[in-house]
Each structure stands twice: as structure tokens, then as C-alpha cells.
Design a protein around this motif. Structure first.
Motif, PDB file in Angstrom:
ATOM      1  N   VAL A  23     -51.973  35.297  41.258  1.00 58.31           N
ATOM      2  CA  VAL A  23     -53.375  35.033  40.499  1.00 58.31           C
ATOM      3  C   VAL A  23     -53.311  33.766  40.158  1.00 58.31           C
ATOM      4  CG1 VAL A  23     -54.714  35.658  38.610  1.00 58.31           C
ATOM      5  CG2 VAL A  23     -53.854  37.275  39.911  1.00 58.31           C
ATOM      6  N   ILE A  24     -54.384  32.899  40.218  1.00 53.61           N
ATOM      7  CA  ILE A  24     -54.348  31.238  39.783  1.00 53.61           C
ATOM      8  C   ILE A  24     -55.339  30.999  38.737  1.00 53.61           C
ATOM      9  CG2 ILE A  24     -54.421  29.004  40.127  1.00 53.61           C
ATOM     10  CD1 ILE A  24     -53.495  29.810  43.309  1.00 53.61           C
ATOM     11  N   ARG A  25     -54.879  30.653  37.461  1.00 55.80           N
ATOM     12  CA  ARG A  25     -56.260  30.558  36.579  1.00 55.80           C
ATOM     13  C   ARG A  25     -56.201  29.114  36.196  1.00 55.80           C
ATOM     14  NH1 ARG A  25     -56.086  30.760  30.514  1.00 55.80           N
ATOM     15  NH2 ARG A  25     -53.876  30.902  30.377  1.00 55.80           N
ATOM     16  N   TYR A  26     -57.411  28.530  36.404  1.00 51.50           N
ATOM     17  CA  TYR A  26     -57.562  27.101  36.241  1.00 51.50           C
ATOM     18  C   TYR A  26     -57.968  26.913  34.963  1.00 51.50           C
ATOM     19  CZ  TYR A  26     -57.020  26.953  41.376  1.00 51.50           C
ATOM     20  OH  TYR A  26     -56.706  27.147  42.701  1.00 51.50           O
ATOM     21  N   GLU A  27     -57.735  25.702  34.306  1.00 56.14           N
ATOM     22  CA  GLU A  27     -58.117  25.274  32.913  1.00 56.14           C
ATOM     23  C   GLU A  27     -59.292  25.115  32.937  1.00 56.14           C
ATOM     24  OE1 GLU A  27     -56.239  22.577  29.164  1.00 56.14           O
ATOM     25  OE2 GLU A  27     -55.705  22.229  31.172  1.00 56.14           O
ATOM     26  N   MET A  28     -59.911  24.159  33.453  1.00 57.03           N
ATOM     27  CA  MET A  28     -61.403  23.697  33.437  1.00 57.03           C
ATOM     28  C   MET A  28     -62.321  24.695  34.193  1.00 57.03           C
ATOM     29  SD  MET A  28     -63.136  20.099  33.823  1.00 57.03           S
ATOM     30  CE  MET A  28     -61.775  19.106  33.148  1.00 57.03           C
ATOM     31  N   VAL A  29     -63.594  24.734  33.339  1.00 56.95           N
ATOM     32  CA  VAL A  29     -64.637  25.538  33.977  1.00 56.95           C
ATOM     33  C   VAL A  29     -63.818  27.137  34.397  1.00 56.95           C
ATOM     34  CG1 VAL A  29     -66.633  25.983  35.115  1.00 56.95           C
ATOM     35  CG2 VAL A  29     -65.544  23.733  34.726  1.00 56.95           C
TER      36      VAL A  29
ATOM     37  N   THR B 266     -66.608  15.732  60.991  1.00 56.83           N
ATOM     38  CA  THR B 266     -66.162  15.828  62.579  1.00 56.83           C
ATOM     39  C   THR B 266     -64.794  16.147  62.673  1.00 56.83           C
ATOM     40  OG1 THR B 266     -65.619  13.516  62.453  1.00 56.83           O
ATOM     41  CG2 THR B 266     -68.088  13.964  62.868  1.00 56.83           C
ATOM     42  N   ALA B 267     -63.814  16.143  61.518  1.00 51.40           N
ATOM     43  CA  ALA B 267     -62.512  16.654  61.670  1.00 51.40           C
ATOM     44  C   ALA B 267     -62.175  17.159  60.373  1.00 51.40           C
ATOM     45  CB  ALA B 267     -61.803  15.319  62.174  1.00 51.40           C
ATOM     46  N   PRO B 268     -60.882  18.021  60.330  1.00 59.42           N
ATOM     47  CA  PRO B 268     -60.646  18.326  59.218  1.00 59.42           C
ATOM     48  C   PRO B 268     -59.797  17.388  58.216  1.00 59.42           C
ATOM     49  CG  PRO B 268     -59.709  19.659  60.972  1.00 59.42           C
ATOM     50  CD  PRO B 268     -60.300  18.635  61.621  1.00 59.42           C
ATOM     51  N   LEU B 269     -59.668  17.709  57.226  1.00 56.45           N
ATOM     52  CA  LEU B 269     -58.821  16.452  56.295  1.00 56.45           C
ATOM     53  C   LEU B 269     -57.952  17.389  55.514  1.00 56.45           C
ATOM     54  CD1 LEU B 269     -59.794  16.230  53.096  1.00 56.45           C
ATOM     55  CD2 LEU B 269     -62.007  15.820  54.262  1.00 56.45           C
ATOM     56  N   THR B 270     -56.706  16.541  55.283  1.00 56.73           N
ATOM     57  CA  THR B 270     -55.621  17.101  54.289  1.00 56.73           C
ATOM     58  C   THR B 270     -55.238  16.599  53.109  1.00 56.73           C
ATOM     59  OG1 THR B 270     -54.303  17.964  56.436  1.00 56.73           O
ATOM     60  CG2 THR B 270     -53.157  17.890  54.555  1.00 56.73           C
ATOM     61  N   ILE B 271     -55.483  17.167  52.024  1.00 56.73           N
ATOM     62  CA  ILE B 271     -54.988  16.858  50.687  1.00 56.73           C
ATOM     63  C   ILE B 271     -53.733  17.230  50.150  1.00 56.73           C
ATOM     64  CG2 ILE B 271     -55.770  16.688  48.170  1.00 56.73           C
ATOM     65  CD1 ILE B 271     -58.846  16.894  49.180  1.00 56.73           C
ATOM     66  N   ALA B 272     -52.927  16.362  50.002  1.00 55.20           N
ATOM     67  CA  ALA B 272     -51.520  16.926  49.387  1.00 55.20           C
ATOM     68  C   ALA B 272     -51.038  16.061  47.967  1.00 55.20           C
ATOM     69  CB  ALA B 272     -50.376  16.501  50.291  1.00 55.20           C
ATOM     70  N   LEU B 273     -50.296  16.993  47.126  1.00 49.14           N
ATOM     71  CA  LEU B 273     -50.149  16.277  45.675  1.00 49.14           C
ATOM     72  C   LEU B 273     -49.138  17.296  45.132  1.00 49.14           C
ATOM     73  CD1 LEU B 273     -52.759  16.940  42.891  1.00 49.14           C
ATOM     74  CD2 LEU B 273     -53.064  17.530  45.161  1.00 49.14           C
ATOM     75  N   PRO B 274     -48.282  16.839  44.316  1.00 55.39           N
ATOM     76  CA  PRO B 274     -47.109  17.757  43.663  1.00 55.39           C
ATOM     77  C   PRO B 274     -47.902  18.076  42.109  1.00 55.39           C
ATOM     78  CG  PRO B 274     -46.748  15.397  43.251  1.00 55.39           C
ATOM     79  CD  PRO B 274     -47.746  15.381  44.158  1.00 55.39           C
ATOM     80  N   LEU B 275     -47.743  19.658  41.939  1.00 53.19           N
ATOM     81  CA  LEU B 275     -48.104  19.922  40.735  1.00 53.19           C
ATOM     82  C   LEU B 275     -46.904  20.251  39.908  1.00 53.19           C
ATOM     83  CD1 LEU B 275     -50.308  22.757  42.276  1.00 53.19           C
ATOM     84  CD2 LEU B 275     -51.283  20.822  41.310  1.00 53.19           C
ATOM     85  N   THR B 276     -46.733  19.638  38.681  1.00 55.91           N
ATOM     86  CA  THR B 276     -45.819  19.538  37.793  1.00 55.91           C
ATOM     87  C   THR B 276     -45.886  20.115  36.590  1.00 55.91           C
ATOM     88  OG1 THR B 276     -46.194  17.228  37.453  1.00 55.91           O
ATOM     89  CG2 THR B 276     -44.894  17.495  39.157  1.00 55.91           C
ATOM     90  N   ASN B 277     -44.680  20.515  35.759  1.00 51.61           N
ATOM     91  CA  ASN B 277     -44.752  21.135  34.571  1.00 51.61           C
ATOM     92  C   ASN B 277     -45.149  19.653  33.566  1.00 51.61           C
ATOM     93  OD1 ASN B 277     -42.491  23.380  35.199  1.00 51.61           O
ATOM     94  ND2 ASN B 277     -44.366  23.591  34.843  1.00 51.61           N
ATOM     95  N   GLN B 278     -45.786  19.800  32.619  1.00 52.04           N
ATOM     96  CA  GLN B 278     -45.714  18.831  31.314  1.00 52.04           C
ATOM     97  C   GLN B 278     -45.287  19.399  30.094  1.00 52.04           C
ATOM     98  OE1 GLN B 278     -46.695  15.643  32.417  1.00 52.04           O
ATOM     99  NE2 GLN B 278     -47.144  16.229  34.181  1.00 52.04           N
ATOM    100  N   PRO B 279     -44.143  18.449  29.349  1.00 50.13           N
ATOM    101  CA  PRO B 279     -43.588  19.209  28.093  1.00 50.13           C
ATOM    102  C   PRO B 279     -44.936  19.620  27.303  1.00 50.13           C
ATOM    103  CG  PRO B 279     -42.624  17.035  28.818  1.00 50.13           C
ATOM    104  CD  PRO B 279     -44.098  17.219  29.784  1.00 50.13           C
ATOM    105  N   GLY B 280     -44.658  21.018  26.627  1.00 53.47           N
ATOM    106  CA  GLY B 280     -45.615  21.342  25.814  1.00 53.47           C
ATOM    107  C   GLY B 280     -47.089  21.920  26.257  1.00 53.47           C
ATOM    108  N   TYR B 281     -47.066  21.820  27.735  1.00 52.95           N
ATOM    109  CA  TYR B 281     -48.720  21.969  28.037  1.00 52.95           C
ATOM    110  C   TYR B 281     -49.128  23.440  27.755  1.00 52.95           C
ATOM    111  CZ  TYR B 281     -52.747  20.714  30.944  1.00 52.95           C
ATOM    112  OH  TYR B 281     -53.868  20.515  31.429  1.00 52.95           O
ATOM    113  N   GLN B 282     -50.241  23.802  27.403  1.00 54.00           N
ATOM    114  CA  GLN B 282     -50.524  25.025  27.362  1.00 54.00           C
ATOM    115  C   GLN B 282     -52.050  25.047  28.048  1.00 54.00           C
ATOM    116  OE1 GLN B 282     -50.499  27.207  23.523  1.00 54.00           O
ATOM    117  NE2 GLN B 282     -49.367  25.295  22.780  1.00 54.00           N
ATOM    118  N   VAL B 283     -52.578  26.133  28.520  1.00 53.77           N
ATOM    119  CA  VAL B 283     -53.793  26.417  29.530  1.00 53.77           C
ATOM    120  C   VAL B 283     -54.530  26.899  28.293  1.00 53.77           C
ATOM    121  CG1 VAL B 283     -55.233  27.467  31.011  1.00 53.77           C
ATOM    122  CG2 VAL B 283     -52.863  26.177  31.702  1.00 53.77           C
TER     123      VAL B 283
END
Length: 326
Positions: free
Chosen positions: A186-192, A279-296
Motif C-alpha cells: 500500500v502506498i499513501r501519497y502525501e499530496m492530494v 510514439t515511443a515509451p519513456l522512462t523516468i528514474a529517481l531515488p526516493l529517500t528518507n528525510q530527517p523528521g519527515y512526517q506524512v
């Protein structure tokens, strides 16, 4: 309320913590511990649970500047400049600078764009159908006064940013929280306030007549990587920041990969295949990281709800004023 507003309201203008900088295998950096072992859930799956964000990638554009061509990573000199900018921002916030509407990243990465394929880091060419969609889709800020709420973007109406738009880094609200059971992730996104339930029990996608803005995700494990195939979209949401850009078509299919490569990082990749738009697929890549004290925190989006009435009433007032001048 989102995290930035909560921080401001509470008067917490900075977060200070001791952390160990980490880097992403996506960025070909060598200081990832090769002996690190992926943690396991009690039932044996790779453990992806936790709170992560895309804050560390806020300075990386979605599309690569054209002058960089196929240069996927910064040179040492260019990377040093990016690190200096990141360190300057961290120092400013640690000294009491405001965090209002500006999440902080604490790490720097070498990617020159979030799009990694096509090799030039740019959106693929449009199909004829895509060109027709572009012809009737005004750029943000260039749209005429709306006749009704239906003329406003789904994001402006606090409905959705779509799957990809919920991950890409913007000025605030970049967090997500992952939960796991033996049969689902289960993935809960912060915004919206989006939440996705990704079933792992081998079930097929729902009937093609059942469609939604976030689609129907099914997942499976490929080694230590969670692979999520999502279909049954309505279309309409874009794959840009906050779900912006050209609206996608119902033909879109997403293939996401989540790989935990460190205690506080998941490497994320999504292949976007929309034959109705590109006309072709595209790929997006990025690291998802912890941030100190972050809360959703809860994101009720009341600002957008009030904005709708204000936008529409202002449009009617402008029309009335123009009519009186004629």
C-alpha cells in the motif's frame, strides 16, 4: 494541511539532525555500501516500508536541457556546483530560514534529468492523436477564463495528480508512505491524499470497462524489486509535475520498479507507455529517500476547494466588466 504548512504553523522553521549522506546507484556513485543487505519482512519479502520523499531531486529537471544531449550525468565540476547549492540551502534552513513552501533536500545526485530514456532525456515525439491533443490543450497560465470547474485541471480541483505526478518532486508535499502485507503493498501519497493498494496475489487486472484516474495496479516480485503494472486508466492526468503536461489517453500503461538499495533509499523507475500520445515509451528514474523528521500529514486541500469558487467568480466578474465597456 500539508507538511510545509504544518511546519510553518508550528514555528518549526528548520530541522537539524545528524545524518549520513547517501548516493544513488541511479547516479553511478560508488559510495553505496556493496555489502548492505536488503531487510526482509517476517514473511520474507524485501522490506520497503517507511516514509520516503523525492525532495533530494527537487533541483533536477524532468526533461534534460537540450544542450546536454545524451549526457545523463553531471561532470565532477557540475556536480560540485550542485552540491554547493544543496549545502547552501541546508545551511540557510539550519540557521533559521523559512521552510514555507520549500521542502529541503539534504543530498545531491548526478542525474541531469529525471527522464532517462529516450537517451536525450526528453519527451518522445507525439503521435498524430497526441498532436491533436496538444492543439486543444493550452499551456498552464495561458488558458482562457474557465466557463466551469470542468475547465480546470484535476490538480487544481484537488482531485488527483495521477500516479507519476504524485512522485515527481515539486516545492512541497513530496512524501509517500509504504505499508506491506503478505498479499499487498500500500502506498499513501502525501499530496492530494491518494492511496494505492497493489495486490500481489496473482489476480488479473479488472475488466477493461472499469477505469480510474490512478488505474488498476497489480504487482509481483522480480528478485528484490517490486514490479507494478498499472492499466485501466481514464487518461486525462498528465505525467508532468503535479500531473501537469498533456493529458494522457486511456491506452496508457505504467510499469514501475521499486528497489531498496539502502536503509534510507528506494530506487524508483517508471516506464510510461502511452501509444495514444507518444510514439515511443519513456522512462523516468529517481531515488526516493528518507528525510530527517519527515512526517506524512493529512492533506485536506481546502485551499483548492476555496480557489475554485474564487476563480470562477473572478472570471464572471471580468466578463461582466468587459461587457460594460462595450
Amino acid at each position: 494541511m500539508n507538511r510545509a504548512f504544518a511546519i510553518l504553523a508550528a514555528g518549526l522553521l528548520a530541522l537539524s539532525a545528524v545524518y549520513v549522506p547517501v548516493t544513488s546507484s541511479l547516479a553511478q556513485q560508488a559510495d553505496v555500501d556493496p555489502n548492505w543487505t536488503v531487510p526482509r519482512t517476517p514473511w520474507g519479502h524485501p522490506d520497503l516500508t517507511g516514509i520516503f520523499s523525492s525532495d533530494d531531486m527537487r533541483g533536477v529537471p524532468l526533461q534534460r536541457p537540450e544542450e546536454l544531449g545524451d549526457q545523463r550525468f553531471l561532470t565532477d565540476e557540475e556536480f560540485a556546483e550542485r552540491e554547493a547549492e544543496t549545502n547552501e540551502e541546508v545551511a540557510r534552513l539550519d540557521e533559521g530560514g523559512t521552510a514555507f513552501l520549500s521542502e529541503r533536500g539534504i543530498r545531491s545526485f548526478r542525474q541531469t534529468s529525471l527522464i532517462v530514456d529516450p537517451p536525450n532525456g526528453r519527451m518522445p515525439p507525439l503521435t498524430p492523436e497526441g498532436e491533436a491533443i496538444r492543439a486543444v490543450t493550452p499551456a498552464r497560465g495561458e488558458a482562457p477564463p474557465p466557463d466551469s470547474w470542468l475547465d480546470l485541471r484535476l490538480y487544481d480541483r484537488c482531485i488527483t495528480r495521477g500516479v507519476v505526478g504524485s512522485v515527481l518532486p515539486v516545492i512541497y508535499g513530496n512524501g509517500l508512505q509504504i505499508f506491506q502485507t503478505p498479499d499487498a503493498v500500500v502506498i499513501r501519497y502525501e499530496m492530494v491524499h491518494e492511496t494505492r493498494v497493489i495486490h500481489l496475489d496473482g489476480r488479473p487486472h479488472v475488466d477493461e470497462g472499469i477505469r480510474s484516474f490512478m488505474g488498476d495496479p497489480v504487482g509481483y516480485w522480480e528478485g528484490d524489486t517490486l514490479v507494478v503494472e498499472t492499466t485501466n486508466f481514464r487518461g486525462e492526468t498528465g505525467i508532468g509535475l503535479n500531473g501537469g503536461g498533456l493529458p494522457t489517453t486511456p491506452a496508457i500503461r505504467l510499469t514501475e520498479r521499486f528497489t531498496r538499495v539502502a536503509e534510507h533509499r528506494i530506487d524508483y523507475e517508471v516506464v510510461v507507455n502511452d501509444p495514444g500520445l507518444y510514439t515511443a515509451p519513456l522512462t523516468i528514474a529517481l531515488p526516493l529517500t528518507n528525510q530527517p523528521g519527515y512526517q506524512v500529514l493529512p492533506y485536506e486541500c481546502h485551499e483548492g476547494n476555496h480557489a475554485l469558487a474564487n476563480i470562477l467568480s473572478a472570471a464572471r466578474a471580468e466578463e461582466a466588466a468587459a461587457a460594460e465597456e462595450e
